[in-house]
Every structure is written in structure tokens, then in C-alpha cells.
Motif scaffolding. Sequence first.
Motif: not given
Length: 209
Positions: A62, A65, A85, A125, A129, A165, A180, A182
Motif C-alpha cells: 500500500w 502504491s 494490478l 490498494i 484508489n 500496476i 512496483l 506503473l
Amino acid sequence: MPEEKNITGSCTINNGAVFKDGEQLFENKGIDLQHFLLSVYQHFQLNYPKFYKMDSLSKLGWLASEILLKSGFGKENYQSEEVGLVLANSNSSLDSDSKYFDTVKDIASPSLFVYTLPNIVIGEICIRNHFKGEHAFFIQDTFDALFIEKQVNYLLDRDILKACICGWVDVLEQDYKVVLFLVEKQKNEHSLLFSAENMCNIFNNSKGI
């Protein structure tokens, strides 16, 4: 022909330090994992009371992210179901499993039981979001960038997702690492071509991009 896809951001949290797009944003070495995660949360002035209830795996993913998406990601450009994800690790939810097992000897802890699945970090996550796109969590011996690349390409090439992600989030006791990425079809000043090679380079370089 499939559209080109790009890594438009990366975040690495490992060995007491936080990196975004190759830049170190925070360091706090020599403390245990829980205090380190709390110090990251406080340093970035995050405000999400549910954080305190999460297990270590969820906190780690978390936080990464939040930092990954904090700037440079145009969430308003996507519908909630267009962002998903794809994550992996080697220890599944063993860190929480062992802690839950210890409570069974006395009174089983429902708050720990909730986190005895590795994909709960994805849920945390997504809830934060409002992401509603496809997602998956895989267990691998080591970070398999080629496998992740194939999974993400499948989702974006077929327009199942517009952004994803992906990466690695793993923790067992005091051993932890999250990287992570993107992935989007657009570019920015930090972007790299989305490929297994570039993911491996970032993964093996603690600074990221």
C-alpha cells in the motif's frame, strides 16, 4: 500490431530506504520493520486510518502504491475498471499466517485471519484508489519479469486494462522488498519501454528507474 507500452513510474522500498523513479525520497535504517513502515507513512504525510490495521504485506504494498501514484499518474484519465494490478511474491502470506497460527493456541484473531491471503494487499490498494480492473497475485520462487510482462501485455493488448500496476511485494519477518511499476500506453519524462529486461534492471537496482 500491439501498441507500445511504457513503465511511467516505479517505486522501490527495501533495506530501510524508499526510491521513486530512481530518486531516493526517504531513508530510515536500523529499526524494525513495523517502525520503519510507520516512519514512511508519517514522512509522506499520508492520512488513511485503515493503514494501522493492515498486516505487514499490505502496509508495504500500500505504501509503495501511494508513493508510486502520488504524482505523475492521471487517475482522472481512466475509468475505475481500466486500472488493475498484477503482483507476485515468494512467501505468499506466510508472515501473517504464522502470526495467526500463534493466536490459535489461545484465541484465534479475526483481525489477523483477514490477512491470511496474499492478494489482500491488492484489495487494500484497490479500495483506496477505487480501482475495479482485473487483478491477480502469483507465487514465484523469484521475481519472474518475463512472466509479469506476458500477463500485463495480455491485459493491455486486449484493452481489458488501460493501465496496470505490477511487480513484487514480499515480506517475511524482517526481510522485505517491494518494487512496483506503473505501466501505461503513454509516455512521460521518466518512462522506459515496458519489458522484462527493464523491469529486471529496476528490480536489481534498488534505486529503480
